[in-house]
Design an enzyme around this catalytic site. Structure first.
Site, PDB file in Angstrom:
ATOM      1  CG  LEU A 291      -2.274  -1.002   0.990  1.00 25.44           C
ATOM      2  CD1 LEU A 291      -2.856  -1.308   2.375  1.00 25.44           C
ATOM      3  CD2 LEU A 291      -2.950  -0.514  -0.192  1.00 25.44           C
TER       4      LEU A 291
ATOM      5  CB  ALA B 210      -0.716   1.211  -4.118  1.00 20.01           C
ATOM      6  CD  GLU B 211      -1.830   7.068   0.269  1.00 21.74           C
ATOM      7  OE1 GLU B 211      -1.982   8.044   0.756  1.00 21.74           O
ATOM      8  OE2 GLU B 211      -2.435   6.026   0.699  1.00 21.74           O
ATOM      9  CB  THR B 212       4.783   6.135  -3.237  1.00 21.77           C
ATOM     10  OG1 THR B 212       4.701   6.041  -1.608  1.00 21.77           O
ATOM     11  CG2 THR B 212       5.745   6.828  -3.896  1.00 21.77           C
TER      12      THR B 212
ATOM     13  CB  SER C  50       0.239  10.406  -3.587  1.00 20.03           C
ATOM     14  OG  SER C  50      -0.800   9.768  -2.992  1.00 20.03           O
TER      15      SER C  50
END
Length: 162
Positions: free
Chosen positions: A82, A85-87, A90
């Site tokens: 995650l 994925a968030e990096t 974003s």
């Protein structure tokens, strides 16, 4: 790559950029150094060993080592999936937002398909929606043999910077 940032318009010059080496080590393309000069890529990105290979609003690719990011069972931690994925989602949303705006995550979810106990994981984020106020990216994490490890979806809200 999206050409929405003009060198010299945001933050310190290359000679005074306190995060220059961090950006180089993380694989950030030079044309994005001005954009990230004030904050770098972030302490968690550095700690996790994430290295960017491609960066645009439409597609981002980065690698992350399994080593150092395992859970107690010796496999890549689900939270590490995650983080990657968030990096990616974003950063893609931030690139899309452009100058004077920023992205904030509002939703993320993932399905884990298989585990990895060594090597590098590659995350590939593909834009599903790039709107004026919301962006959504699908992020697929694979192992070194190209096997899908997890699939995530992240949605970011675009806001005006103060």
């Amino acid at each position: 790559m999206s050409e929405i940032f003009t060198p010299g318009t945001a933050g310190p010059t290359a000679d005074t950029n306190p995060h220059k080496q961090e950006l180089i080590d993380a694989g950030v393309p030079e044309q994005m150094h001005d954009w990230l000069s004030a904050h770098g890529v972030g302490a968690l990105v550095v700690k996790m060993g994430i290295r960017f290979l491609e960066m645009s609003a439409e597609r981002l690719v980065a690698t992350m080592p399994v080593e150092g990011n395992e859970q107690v069972a010796g496999i890549l931690h689900g939270g590490a999936h995650l983080v990657l994925a968030e990096t990616l989602g974003s950063f893609g949303a931030g690139i899309h937002a452009g100058p004077g705006r920023h992205a904030v995550g509002i939703e993320i979810g993932a399905t884990h398909h298989r585990s990895a106990s060594s090597g590098l994981v590659t995350g590939t984020a593909t834009a599903v929606h790039l709107g004026n106020t919301l962006t959504t990216h699908e992020v697929v994490m694979t192992d070194e043999d190209g096997r899908r490890l997890s699939t995530a979806r992240i949605t970011n809200m675009i806001r005006e910077s103060r």
